[in-house]
Write a protein that holds these residues in place. Structure first.
Motif, PDB file in Angstrom:
ATOM      1  N   SER A 182       4.156  18.117   0.618  1.00  0.00           N
ATOM      2  CA  SER A 182       4.803  17.097   0.005  1.00  0.00           C
ATOM      3  C   SER A 182       4.359  15.626  -0.205  1.00  0.00           C
ATOM      4  O   SER A 182       4.157  14.934  -0.713  1.00  0.00           O
ATOM      5  CB  SER A 182       6.338  17.264  -0.022  1.00  0.00           C
ATOM      6  N   ASN A 183       4.241  15.468   1.413  1.00  0.00           N
ATOM      7  CA  ASN A 183       3.693  14.040   1.784  1.00  0.00           C
ATOM      8  C   ASN A 183       2.278  13.610   1.419  1.00  0.00           C
ATOM      9  O   ASN A 183       1.989  12.441   1.047  1.00  0.00           O
ATOM     10  CB  ASN A 183       3.994  13.829   3.274  1.00  0.00           C
ATOM     11  N   GLU A 184       1.343  14.703   1.522  1.00  0.00           N
ATOM     12  CA  GLU A 184       0.106  14.431   1.305  1.00  0.00           C
ATOM     13  C   GLU A 184      -0.255  14.157  -0.318  1.00  0.00           C
ATOM     14  O   GLU A 184      -0.578  13.193  -0.636  1.00  0.00           O
ATOM     15  CB  GLU A 184      -0.816  15.763   1.486  1.00  0.00           C
ATOM     16  N   TYR A 185       0.806  14.952  -0.967  1.00  0.00           N
ATOM     17  CA  TYR A 185       0.691  14.778  -2.431  1.00  0.00           C
ATOM     18  C   TYR A 185       1.208  13.311  -2.895  1.00  0.00           C
ATOM     19  O   TYR A 185       0.507  12.577  -3.563  1.00  0.00           O
ATOM     20  CB  TYR A 185       1.477  15.844  -3.084  1.00  0.00           C
ATOM     21  N   ILE A 186       2.384  13.091  -2.252  1.00  0.00           N
ATOM     22  CA  ILE A 186       2.847  11.714  -2.831  1.00  0.00           C
ATOM     23  C   ILE A 186       1.987  10.452  -2.321  1.00  0.00           C
ATOM     24  O   ILE A 186       1.819   9.620  -2.939  1.00  0.00           O
ATOM     25  CB  ILE A 186       4.479  11.349  -2.198  1.00  0.00           C
ATOM     26  N   GLU A 198      -1.359  10.809  -2.092  1.00  0.00           N
ATOM     27  CA  GLU A 198      -2.498  10.875  -3.010  1.00  0.00           C
ATOM     28  C   GLU A 198      -2.228  10.225  -4.205  1.00  0.00           C
ATOM     29  O   GLU A 198      -2.999   9.760  -4.899  1.00  0.00           O
ATOM     30  CB  GLU A 198      -2.827  12.110  -3.093  1.00  0.00           C
ATOM     31  N   GLN A 199      -0.872  10.497  -5.028  1.00  0.00           N
ATOM     32  CA  GLN A 199      -0.430   9.995  -6.180  1.00  0.00           C
ATOM     33  C   GLN A 199      -0.196   8.428  -6.069  1.00  0.00           C
ATOM     34  O   GLN A 199      -0.287   7.916  -7.317  1.00  0.00           O
ATOM     35  CB  GLN A 199       0.825  10.914  -6.624  1.00  0.00           C
ATOM     36  N   THR A 200      -0.194   7.715  -4.714  1.00  0.00           N
ATOM     37  CA  THR A 200       0.392   6.527  -4.946  1.00  0.00           C
ATOM     38  C   THR A 200      -0.824   5.636  -4.180  1.00  0.00           C
ATOM     39  O   THR A 200      -0.507   4.526  -4.269  1.00  0.00           O
ATOM     40  CB  THR A 200       1.590   6.303  -4.318  1.00  0.00           C
ATOM     41  N   ASN A 258      -0.543   1.958   4.085  1.00  0.00           N
ATOM     42  CA  ASN A 258       0.469   1.150   3.684  1.00  0.00           C
ATOM     43  C   ASN A 258       1.197   1.323   2.418  1.00  0.00           C
ATOM     44  O   ASN A 258       2.124   0.719   2.081  1.00  0.00           O
ATOM     45  CB  ASN A 258      -0.577  -0.162   3.620  1.00  0.00           C
ATOM     46  N   ASN A 259       0.792   2.328   1.527  1.00  0.00           N
ATOM     47  CA  ASN A 259       1.625   2.880   0.451  1.00  0.00           C
ATOM     48  C   ASN A 259       2.944   3.294   0.788  1.00  0.00           C
ATOM     49  O   ASN A 259       3.614   3.394  -0.113  1.00  0.00           O
ATOM     50  CB  ASN A 259       0.754   3.542  -0.561  1.00  0.00           C
TER      51      ASN A 259
END
Ligand code: ZN
Length: 344
Positions: free
Chosen positions: A99-103, A105-107, A135-136
Motif C-alpha cells: 500500500s505504501n509503495e504504491y502511494i 509511486e503514485q505521488t 519528501n512526498n
C-alpha cells in the motif's frame, strides 16, 4: 476500465444537481485532503469478494491518481484537483508495505500531490523512518481497524497509534489523519482528553479530524467542539458529511480557516447519502432501504454531490465571500501541507 464502469455514468438527475446547485459553488482549484489511492489486491482477506466492500474489487480494483483524476473530471468538470492521498485502510490482513509503495509511486512526480503512509501500532519504527526519507510523505494515516485492543469501535486514539509514532510525527512536524473511534466521536470525553493531552505534549503534530471530527450531524460537534476549539494544531475535513447542520456547527465552532474539502473517494463517488437520526449515522443506498418513493423521483445521486450541497448550505448561512470559499476548497489545505517541512 473507466469508460466501461457502470458505476460511473452521469444521470439526468446528477447533471441537474450539478448544473443548478453546484457548478457555481465549487471553485476551479481544489485541494482534496482525503483520497484513498489503492489496489484491491492489498486487501488480503480471502473472503473479501463476498464482504460488504466487494464493490471496490468489482468496480474500483485499482484506484490510481489517473483514475481519481478521471472520476473528478466526470463529477466536477473543468476543475483542477490536487490531493493529499493515502492508502485504503483494509482490515487485517492488509498489505501495508505494498500500500505504501504504491502511494509513494503514485505521488512521486506530481509536485502538488502529496501523501500519507498507512501505519499500524505494531509497525517497525525503522521501517517508518526509512520511508520518511521520501519528501512526498506528509504524515500518517492510522485507523481504528488496527486497534491493539481488537475493539475497533470503542478504541481510544492511543490504541491504534502509539506514542512512539506520534513522537516521530512531532519530530518532523507531520500530519496525522485521524478518524476518531468510539460511538460519540468528538463528544466522547476520552477522545477530547486525549486530543488535549497529545496536542500539549506533541505541539508540532498537525491533526486532521476526518469527517467533521466524525460528526455526521451537528450534535456531537455542538457538544464537544468548545473543549478543543482552542487547540491550534487541529484541522477538519468535510469528507462524506452530507448534513448542512454539521458543516454549520463546525464553521461556527472553529472558523473557516480550519476546515478543508475532502472526497473520501472512492467512497464519495458512490450513490447514496450519509443519513443521521438520533445519535446514529450510516450510508443509505438503493440496495439497503425499503422506503416508499413512488410519489417522487426515487433516484439517488453521488454522496459527493450530497456533501457539496451540505457544504454550500452549511456555509451559505454564514455568508462567506468568494475568497473564503477558495480558502475552504484550496488554500487551507495547501498551506497546511506546505507547512510540513522537507526532511532532506
Ligand atoms: Zn477515508
Amino acid at each position: 476500465m473507466f469508460n466501461e464502469n457502470p458505476e460511473l455514468i452521469i444521470t439526468s438527475l446528477d447533471k441537474q444537481i450539478w448544473d443548478e446547485e453546484l457548478e457555481n459553488f465549487v471553485p476551479k482549484n481544489i485541494f482534496d485532503v482525503h483520497t484513498h489511492i489503492y489496489k484491491w489486491s492489498f486487501n488480503q482477506d480471502p473472503k473479501k469478494d463476498i464482504g460488504e466492500r466487494n464493490f471496490q474489487g468489482k468496480y474500483f480494483s485499482e484506484v490510481s491518481m489517473r483514475f481519481a483524476d478521471q472520476v473528478d473530471q466526470l463529477l466536477m468538470p473543468n476543475r483542477v484537483v490536487n490531493r493529499l492521498s493515502f492508502p485504503f485502510p483494509f482490515k487485517y490482513p492488509c498489505n501495508f508495505e505494498g500500500s505504501n509503495e504504491y502511494i509513494l509511486e503514485q505521488t512521486k512526480t506530481l509536485t502538488e500531490n502529496k501523501c500519507l503512509i498507512l501505519i499500524n501500532p505494531n509497525m517497525d519504527k525503522n521501517y517508518i523512518e526509512g520511508l520518511l526519507l521520501k519528501n512526498n510523505i506528509k504524515g500518517f494515516k492510522p485507523y481504528r481497524f488496527y486497534s491493539k485492543t481488537k475493539d475497533t469501535i470503542n478504541c481510544k486514539i492511543l490504541d491504534f497509534i502509539t506514542e512512539e509514532q506520534i513522537e516521530i510525527a512531532d519530530k518532523f512536524g507531520l500530519i496525522i489523519m485521524m478518524h476518531l473511534a468510539k460511538k460519540d466521536a468528538i463528544a466522547d470525553d476520552d477522545n477530547i482528553n486525549d486530543l488535549i493531552y497529545l496536542s500539549d505534549k506533541y505541539p508540532n503534530v498537525k491533526w486532521i479530524l476526518a469527517h467533521c471530527a466524525r460528526s455526521y450531524s451537528a450534535w456531537a460537534l455542538e457538544k464537544g467542539i468548545k473543549k478543543i476549539r482552542d487547540l491550534k494544531n487541529i484541522w477538519y475535513d468535510c469528507s462524506t458529511v452530507c448534513e448542512s447542520d454539521s458543516i454549520d456547527a463546525l464553521y461556527q465552532g472553529v472558523g473557516l480557516e480550519k476546515i478543508m474539502y475532502g472526497s473520501d473517494d472512492m467512497i464519495g463517488r458512490m450513490r447514496g447519502k450519509y443519513i443521521t437520526f438520533g445519535k446514529a449515522w450510516s450510508a443509505i443506498n438503493s440496495d439497503n432501504h425499503n422506503l416508499a418513493l413512488s410519489h417522487c423521483d426515487d433516484r439517488m445521486t453521488f454522496i459527493r454531490y450530497e456533501q457539496l450541497r451540505a457544504m454550500k448550505r452549511g456555509i451559505r448561512n454564514s455568508k462567506i465571500t468568494e475568497s473564503e470559499k477558495q480558502d475552504l476548497f484550496y488554500n487551507n489545505a495547501k498551506n497546511l501541507i506546505d507547512s510540513v517541512n522537507s526532511r532532506n
